[in-house]
Design an enzyme around this catalytic site. Sequence first.
Site, PDB file in Angstrom:
ATOM      1  N   HIS A  42      42.936  39.787  34.934  1.00  0.00           N
ATOM      2  CA  HIS A  42      43.158  38.918  36.088  1.00  0.00           C
ATOM      3  C   HIS A  42      43.861  37.618  35.695  1.00  0.00           C
ATOM      4  O   HIS A  42      44.603  37.046  36.480  1.00  0.00           O
ATOM      5  CB  HIS A  42      41.843  38.661  36.824  1.00  0.00           C
ATOM      6  CG  HIS A  42      41.317  39.890  37.509  1.00  0.00           C
ATOM      7  ND1 HIS A  42      40.561  40.831  36.855  1.00  0.00           N
ATOM      8  CD2 HIS A  42      41.487  40.365  38.777  1.00  0.00           C
ATOM      9  CE1 HIS A  42      40.274  41.824  37.694  1.00  0.00           C
ATOM     10  NE2 HIS A  42      40.822  41.565  38.873  1.00  0.00           N
ATOM     11  N   HIS A  81      38.212  46.602  35.896  1.00  0.00           N
ATOM     12  CA  HIS A  81      36.970  45.913  36.262  1.00  0.00           C
ATOM     13  C   HIS A  81      35.801  46.503  35.472  1.00  0.00           C
ATOM     14  O   HIS A  81      35.924  47.554  34.864  1.00  0.00           O
ATOM     15  CB  HIS A  81      36.688  46.058  37.762  1.00  0.00           C
ATOM     16  CG  HIS A  81      37.761  45.454  38.589  1.00  0.00           C
ATOM     17  ND1 HIS A  81      38.856  46.159  39.011  1.00  0.00           N
ATOM     18  CD2 HIS A  81      37.931  44.185  39.032  1.00  0.00           C
ATOM     19  CE1 HIS A  81      39.653  45.371  39.694  1.00  0.00           C
ATOM     20  NE2 HIS A  81      39.129  44.164  39.720  1.00  0.00           N
ATOM     21  N   HIS A 127      31.591  36.485  41.442  1.00  0.00           N
ATOM     22  CA  HIS A 127      32.864  37.144  41.737  1.00  0.00           C
ATOM     23  C   HIS A 127      32.716  38.238  42.785  1.00  0.00           C
ATOM     24  O   HIS A 127      33.428  38.267  43.792  1.00  0.00           O
ATOM     25  CB  HIS A 127      33.461  37.715  40.448  1.00  0.00           C
ATOM     26  CG  HIS A 127      34.478  38.787  40.708  1.00  0.00           C
ATOM     27  ND1 HIS A 127      34.203  40.127  40.560  1.00  0.00           N
ATOM     28  CD2 HIS A 127      35.749  38.713  41.180  1.00  0.00           C
ATOM     29  CE1 HIS A 127      35.274  40.825  40.905  1.00  0.00           C
ATOM     30  NE2 HIS A 127      36.227  39.997  41.279  1.00  0.00           N
ATOM     31  N   HIS A 145      47.008  45.229  42.065  1.00  0.00           N
ATOM     32  CA  HIS A 145      45.550  45.329  42.008  1.00  0.00           C
ATOM     33  C   HIS A 145      45.084  46.726  42.380  1.00  0.00           C
ATOM     34  O   HIS A 145      44.229  47.321  41.726  1.00  0.00           O
ATOM     35  CB  HIS A 145      44.918  44.281  42.929  1.00  0.00           C
ATOM     36  CG  HIS A 145      43.503  43.977  42.586  1.00  0.00           C
ATOM     37  ND1 HIS A 145      42.439  44.401  43.336  1.00  0.00           N
ATOM     38  CD2 HIS A 145      42.967  43.298  41.527  1.00  0.00           C
ATOM     39  CE1 HIS A 145      41.317  43.978  42.772  1.00  0.00           C
ATOM     40  NE2 HIS A 145      41.600  43.316  41.679  1.00  0.00           N
ATOM     41  N   HIS A 197      40.275  34.148  42.643  1.00  0.00           N
ATOM     42  CA  HIS A 197      40.371  34.507  41.224  1.00  0.00           C
ATOM     43  C   HIS A 197      40.807  33.347  40.342  1.00  0.00           C
ATOM     44  O   HIS A 197      40.530  33.345  39.140  1.00  0.00           O
ATOM     45  CB  HIS A 197      41.242  35.748  41.018  1.00  0.00           C
ATOM     46  CG  HIS A 197      40.386  36.975  40.962  1.00  0.00           C
ATOM     47  ND1 HIS A 197      39.802  37.411  39.800  1.00  0.00           N
ATOM     48  CD2 HIS A 197      39.958  37.798  41.938  1.00  0.00           C
ATOM     49  CE1 HIS A 197      39.054  38.479  40.050  1.00  0.00           C
ATOM     50  NE2 HIS A 197      39.130  38.734  41.344  1.00  0.00           N
ATOM     51  N   PHE A 230      38.694  46.827  46.385  1.00  0.00           N
ATOM     52  CA  PHE A 230      39.712  46.516  45.382  1.00  0.00           C
ATOM     53  C   PHE A 230      41.117  46.950  45.794  1.00  0.00           C
ATOM     54  O   PHE A 230      42.095  46.297  45.460  1.00  0.00           O
ATOM     55  CB  PHE A 230      39.356  47.150  44.033  1.00  0.00           C
ATOM     56  CG  PHE A 230      38.290  46.390  43.277  1.00  0.00           C
ATOM     57  CD1 PHE A 230      38.094  45.029  43.477  1.00  0.00           C
ATOM     58  CD2 PHE A 230      37.495  47.032  42.349  1.00  0.00           C
ATOM     59  CE1 PHE A 230      37.117  44.333  42.773  1.00  0.00           C
ATOM     60  CE2 PHE A 230      36.523  46.346  41.642  1.00  0.00           C
ATOM     61  CZ  PHE A 230      36.331  44.995  41.852  1.00  0.00           C
ATOM     62  N   HIS A 253      33.973  38.513  47.075  1.00  0.00           N
ATOM     63  CA  HIS A 253      34.720  39.640  47.661  1.00  0.00           C
ATOM     64  C   HIS A 253      33.979  40.192  48.880  1.00  0.00           C
ATOM     65  O   HIS A 253      34.557  40.390  49.952  1.00  0.00           O
ATOM     66  CB  HIS A 253      34.856  40.775  46.637  1.00  0.00           C
ATOM     67  CG  HIS A 253      36.022  40.633  45.714  1.00  0.00           C
ATOM     68  ND1 HIS A 253      37.285  41.027  46.064  1.00  0.00           N
ATOM     69  CD2 HIS A 253      36.112  40.156  44.456  1.00  0.00           C
ATOM     70  CE1 HIS A 253      38.112  40.799  45.044  1.00  0.00           C
ATOM     71  NE2 HIS A 253      37.421  40.267  44.061  1.00  0.00           N
TER      72      HIS A 253
HETATM   73 CU1  C2O Z   1      40.270  42.701  40.456  1.00  0.00          CU
HETATM   74 CU2  C2O Z   1      38.062  40.293  42.098  1.00  0.00          CU
HETATM   75  O1  C2O Z   1      38.999  41.765  41.576  1.00  0.00           O
END
Ligand code: C2O
Length: 586
Positions: free
Chosen positions: A211, A202, A330, A181, A364, A351, A334
Amino acid sequence: MASLSPSSCTLFTTPTSNSSSRPLFAKPSHFFTHAKSTPRFRVSCNTGNGEQNMKDDSQNVDSQGKVDRRNMLFGLGGLYGAANLPSNPLAMAEPIKPPELDKCGTATNLNNKEKLDINCCPPVTQKIIDYRLPPVRFMRTRPSAHRASPEYVFKYNMAIDRMKRLPANDPRNFMQQANIHCAYCNGAYDQPGQGTLDIQVHNSWLFFPFHRWYLYFYERILGKLIGDPTFALPFWNWDNPKGMTIPPMFVDPKSALFDEKRNQSNLPPAVVDLGLTGSKDPLQVVANNLTIMYSEMIRGNKTAEDFMGKPYREGNDPDPGPGASERGSHTSVHAWVGDPREKSQEDLGNFYSAGRDPLFYCHHANVDRMWTLWQYFLPSNKVPDKKITDPDFLNAAFVFYDENAQLVRVTVRDCLDNMRMGYDFERIDLPWLDYRPPPQTARAKIIKASSDAPMASTIFPVTLDKIVRVQVPKAKKGKADELLVLEDIEVDTTKLIKVDVFVNDEDDNNNELDKAAYLGTYAQVPHKTTSKTAKTSIRLKLTDLYDDMDIDDDDTIVVTLVPRHQGGGITIGGIKIIEAPAEKSG
Ligand code: C2O
């Protein structure tokens, strides 16, 4: 469950976009069980990689995977008609190519002013195999993490523990997996042949496919480590009130699933705040969450790209623009889990470090579930345009290490169908599906009539360090299908940013999102791109909002932009309303 006959002719099941073939809800008695869909059976003869399942432009792709543009332009030899050409004529580029691992460089995390260099490069292997999806012998059914059995939790814990114990240089090792990642998201890879232009997975249409592949191999590695080919990752069901806390299996300090670097105020029983409004009223937060889900899955999108993210091709700057789901629920999860005691909100809040928290993959898995629901279950009268057929999307490629530690090259086109990839999700009720906010007609009129907000043309560009309210002219008078466009957004990629958008709303209650006036959001998780600033834009569908507020006939609407983050970090170049493009169905 898919089944395969031993001959080269295969009877297998395939989901279709016909929503009746994958029932959305189990019967009440089947809620929360592993109820299976009623798949459609088809017979085909091929090598088992399921190419026949794709409605694509395979006739236009040569053996190098290059697209013959002439065929496309003249509409020859493929399923492409002119209507399927990319809407931007300048867009005839090439797909993003996989990174060259031997050229992996230092990744960077910029935390406001401080710069942190990180080595998150994987081991280099010369041999790369073109990955072919194996025949589906066992369906892996991903369970809701809140409902998982003690036996499942034990097994999952053991698998992660074994992953952590693999030698540090084994590409399947826990840290190596986390580093995937970091490398793909914090500037360790350049686009091959494009100078120092980063690869970024992203804030574009690559978000869901990247993902999905990442979790696919992660899941297979875990299954292999415990000798269970049916092992499936759990999903964090944050879209359902019953799943709106961090799942219990992740908060036991003795478990391999535990991570210390999380916001201590948001451990259970705290209710996940998908709007990051900071509201302290759990009932309000649940109502906000369901409204957000309805908005980002259904109400706010006109085209597939509105949901999936903007086109991103070879030679493009990173971060062209996230889709509704990425920048919505999403991003908030995070930010909500990331630890404010850490410099860069590690682990989930940045990230580069997100993959170090086992909860990342559970989060995810639900993000991936949202893509599946949107593709196969949302009725086409609500979401008419579900496919991106652009070859620069379908042919984009990544590399991963598989469960046998072999380096494989995968393409977006091979990950469009989770059933073909051999996994599915436990069926859980979707309480947001009909959560359209109640009409708000009288109020909307009063606010519009009494507003002294300036016209949009007079105040932009604007840095969003406080609430901004402007009047924006409608594209067309009367009933219209229109989109609000926030354009020339310049965003500091090193900061958490979140801005909510309201229409004809009052001042004082912007922590309540469960109302017709809430239109949508722009948000991003801190990361790093070639430059510290990304330029982007987003579009939000106004059509349903016009109906819910009965403001079709007004000349202008009053738009309020509410920043949820601290300080500036985001400048909006302009706001306008455009007529929505004509509908594609898919
Ligand atoms: Cu690649 Cu939720 O991040």
